[in-house]
Design a protein around this motif. Structure first.
Motif, mmCIF file in Angstrom:
data_model
loop_
_atom_site.group_PDB
_atom_site.id
_atom_site.type_symbol
_atom_site.label_atom_id
_atom_site.label_comp_id
_atom_site.label_asym_id
_atom_site.label_seq_id
_atom_site.Cartn_x
_atom_site.Cartn_y
_atom_site.Cartn_z
ATOM 1 N N PHE A 1 0.819 -1.210 0.000
ATOM 2 C CA PHE A 1 0.000 0.000 0.000
ATOM 3 C C PHE A 1 0.854 1.264 0.000
ATOM 4 C CE2 PHE A 1 -3.355 -2.649 2.396
ATOM 5 C CZ PHE A 1 -3.799 -3.181 1.207
ATOM 6 N N LEU A 2 2.046 1.208 0.573
ATOM 7 C CA LEU A 2 2.890 2.402 0.660
ATOM 8 C C LEU A 2 3.357 2.894 -0.713
ATOM 9 C CD1 LEU A 2 4.089 4.437 2.591
ATOM 10 C CD2 LEU A 2 6.070 2.952 2.829
ATOM 11 N N PRO A 3 3.936 2.037 -1.583
ATOM 12 C CA PRO A 3 4.303 2.542 -2.911
ATOM 13 C C PRO A 3 3.092 2.983 -3.724
ATOM 14 C CG PRO A 3 5.208 0.333 -2.563
ATOM 15 C CD PRO A 3 4.389 0.674 -1.370
ATOM 16 N N SER A 4 1.960 2.337 -3.502
ATOM 17 C CA SER A 4 0.745 2.739 -4.214
ATOM 18 C C SER A 4 0.360 4.159 -3.833
ATOM 19 C CB SER A 4 -0.408 1.794 -3.883
ATOM 20 O OG SER A 4 -0.115 0.503 -4.341
ATOM 21 N N PHE A 5 0.402 4.442 -2.558
ATOM 22 C CA PHE A 5 0.034 5.769 -2.080
ATOM 23 C C PHE A 5 1.025 6.817 -2.580
ATOM 24 C CE2 PHE A 5 0.062 9.145 1.134
ATOM 25 C CZ PHE A 5 -1.243 9.562 0.992
ATOM 26 N N VAL A 6 2.311 6.534 -2.463
ATOM 27 C CA VAL A 6 3.333 7.489 -2.910
ATOM 28 C C VAL A 6 3.263 7.681 -4.424
ATOM 29 C CG1 VAL A 6 5.824 7.904 -3.081
ATOM 30 C CG2 VAL A 6 4.854 7.035 -0.956
ATOM 31 N N GLY A 7 3.047 6.583 -5.168
ATOM 32 C CA GLY A 7 2.951 6.683 -6.623
ATOM 33 C C GLY A 7 1.791 7.544 -7.070
ATOM 34 N N LYS A 8 0.707 7.538 -6.306
ATOM 35 C CA LYS A 8 -0.462 8.350 -6.656
ATOM 36 C C LYS A 8 -0.196 9.844 -6.463
ATOM 37 C CE LYS A 8 -3.572 5.395 -7.948
ATOM 38 N NZ LYS A 8 -4.198 5.478 -9.239
ATOM 39 N N LEU A 9 0.852 10.186 -5.732
ATOM 40 C CA LEU A 9 1.171 11.596 -5.512
ATOM 41 C C LEU A 9 2.055 12.192 -6.607
ATOM 42 C CD1 LEU A 9 1.862 11.538 -1.670
ATOM 43 C CD2 LEU A 9 -0.210 12.277 -2.843
ATOM 44 N N VAL A 10 2.628 11.333 -7.466
ATOM 45 C CA VAL A 10 3.545 11.803 -8.506
ATOM 46 C C VAL A 10 2.774 12.014 -9.808
ATOM 47 C CG1 VAL A 10 5.620 11.230 -9.829
ATOM 48 C CG2 VAL A 10 5.430 10.514 -7.427
ATOM 49 N N PRO A 11 2.790 13.242 -10.333
ATOM 50 C CA PRO A 11 2.089 13.493 -11.599
ATOM 51 C C PRO A 11 2.625 12.608 -12.718
ATOM 52 C CG PRO A 11 2.735 15.558 -10.553
ATOM 53 C CD PRO A 11 3.401 14.451 -9.786
ATOM 54 N N GLY A 12 1.719 12.067 -13.505
ATOM 55 C CA GLY A 12 2.095 11.171 -14.594
ATOM 56 C C GLY A 12 2.146 9.721 -14.150
ATOM 57 N N VAL A 13 2.816 9.461 -13.049
ATOM 58 C CA VAL A 13 2.903 8.100 -12.505
ATOM 59 C C VAL A 13 1.553 7.692 -11.929
ATOM 60 C CG1 VAL A 13 4.071 6.634 -10.801
ATOM 61 C CG2 VAL A 13 5.360 8.366 -12.035
ATOM 62 N N ASP A 14 0.760 8.659 -11.525
ATOM 63 C CA ASP A 14 -0.541 8.359 -10.920
ATOM 64 C C ASP A 14 -1.553 7.806 -11.921
ATOM 65 O OD1 ASP A 14 -0.811 10.762 -12.228
ATOM 66 O OD2 ASP A 14 -2.099 11.661 -10.716
ATOM 67 N N LEU A 15 -1.159 7.690 -13.198
ATOM 68 C CA LEU A 15 -2.047 7.100 -14.192
ATOM 69 C C LEU A 15 -2.029 5.568 -14.142
ATOM 70 C CD1 LEU A 15 -1.273 9.468 -17.180
ATOM 71 C CD2 LEU A 15 -3.252 9.508 -15.655
ATOM 72 N N VAL A 16 -1.084 5.001 -13.413
ATOM 73 C CA VAL A 16 -1.000 3.546 -13.242
ATOM 74 C C VAL A 16 -2.031 3.148 -12.183
ATOM 75 C CG1 VAL A 16 0.516 1.657 -12.530
ATOM 76 C CG2 VAL A 16 1.445 3.577 -13.825
ATOM 77 N N PRO A 17 -2.782 2.064 -12.392
ATOM 78 C CA PRO A 17 -3.796 1.643 -11.406
ATOM 79 C C PRO A 17 -3.152 0.978 -10.179
ATOM 80 C CG PRO A 17 -3.749 0.100 -13.225
ATOM 81 C CD PRO A 17 -2.807 1.223 -13.585
ATOM 82 N N PHE A 18 -2.461 1.792 -9.387
ATOM 83 C CA PHE A 18 -1.701 1.270 -8.252
ATOM 84 C C PHE A 18 -2.557 0.565 -7.202
ATOM 85 C CE2 PHE A 18 1.671 4.397 -9.453
ATOM 86 C CZ PHE A 18 2.683 3.468 -9.621
ATOM 87 N N TRP A 19 -3.734 1.089 -6.904
ATOM 88 C CA TRP A 19 -4.559 0.464 -5.859
ATOM 89 C C TRP A 19 -4.963 -0.947 -6.275
ATOM 90 C CZ3 TRP A 19 -3.447 2.488 -1.664
ATOM 91 C CH2 TRP A 19 -3.402 3.867 -1.459
ATOM 92 N N THR A 20 -5.346 -1.117 -7.512
ATOM 93 C CA THR A 20 -5.734 -2.444 -8.001
ATOM 94 C C THR A 20 -4.549 -3.393 -7.964
ATOM 95 O OG1 THR A 20 -7.369 -1.411 -9.446
ATOM 96 C CG2 THR A 20 -6.753 -3.678 -9.949
ATOM 97 N N LEU A 21 -3.390 -2.936 -8.394
ATOM 98 C CA LEU A 21 -2.192 -3.767 -8.367
ATOM 99 C C LEU A 21 -1.807 -4.145 -6.938
ATOM 100 C CD1 LEU A 21 -0.060 -1.920 -11.074
ATOM 101 C CD2 LEU A 21 -1.182 -4.150 -11.282
ATOM 102 N N ALA A 22 -1.944 -3.211 -6.004
ATOM 103 C CA ALA A 22 -1.590 -3.493 -4.614
ATOM 104 C C ALA A 22 -2.496 -4.561 -4.017
ATOM 105 C CB ALA A 22 -1.659 -2.212 -3.779
ATOM 106 N N VAL A 23 -3.797 -4.450 -4.224
ATOM 107 C CA VAL A 23 -4.729 -5.438 -3.673
ATOM 108 C C VAL A 23 -4.505 -6.796 -4.328
ATOM 109 C CG1 VAL A 23 -7.164 -6.066 -3.421
ATOM 110 C CG2 VAL A 23 -6.441 -3.716 -2.999
ATOM 111 N N ALA A 24 -4.274 -6.826 -5.630
ATOM 112 C CA ALA A 24 -4.005 -8.092 -6.311
ATOM 113 C C ALA A 24 -2.733 -8.739 -5.773
ATOM 114 C CB ALA A 24 -3.892 -7.871 -7.816
ATOM 115 N N ASN A 25 -1.718 -7.945 -5.500
ATOM 116 C CA ASN A 25 -0.470 -8.477 -4.966
ATOM 117 C C ASN A 25 -0.657 -8.996 -3.536
ATOM 118 O OD1 ASN A 25 2.279 -9.098 -5.396
ATOM 119 N ND2 ASN A 25 2.850 -7.367 -4.105
ATOM 120 N N VAL A 26 -1.434 -8.309 -2.724
ATOM 121 C CA VAL A 26 -1.716 -8.782 -1.365
ATOM 122 C C VAL A 26 -2.450 -10.119 -1.425
ATOM 123 C CG1 VAL A 26 -3.085 -8.328 0.714
ATOM 124 C CG2 VAL A 26 -1.683 -6.518 -0.278
#
Length: 117
Positions: free
Chosen positions: A65-90
């Motif tokens: 969850f930590l890289p997902s949250f930090v990634g969502k704060l970076v412009p451009g990088v926040d276009l990656v579906p980080f929350w979905t990837l994080a839950v799938a990885n968990v």
């Protein structure tokens, strides 16, 4: 199927977390293009804080969850579906842990059965 067998299926918490993650990523990508600003958008930050809190409540704390949250704060990088990837990885990690625990139980059952012969 024995009474000691374990069935791996996503529980209601994983399903709820996955639906929430997918909806949040879709919301941030498609519905609210204002969220593309990343760290510059307070609405995006509020949404990410809320999603992080709910996911931790549903699934417990996971480092994914930590890289997902930090990634969502970076412009451009926040276009990656980080929350979905994080839950799938968990879910993937929890499934692997459950399988390894089942493999540890198997030899114990075999030893227990051979003692009675």
């Amino acid at each position: 199927m024995t009474k000691d067998s374990i069935i791996l299926s996503p529980g209601p918490n994983f399903r709820t977390a996955m639906v929430l993650a997918i909806l949040t990523d879709v919301l941030q990508l498609a519905v609210f293009p204002v969220f593309v600003a990343g760290a510059m958008s307070p609405a995006d930050d509020i949404l990410d804080f809320g999603v992080a809190a709910i996911l931790v409540r549903l699934l417990g704390w996971h480092w994914e969850f930590l890289p997902s949250f930090v990634g969502k704060l970076v412009p451009g990088v926040d276009l990656v579906p980080f929350w979905t990837l994080a839950v799938a990885n968990v879910y993937r990690k929890s499934k692997r842990i459950a399988q390894s625990q089942e493999e540890v139980r198997e030899p114990a059952r075999e030893l227990k059965g051979s003692q009675h012969s």
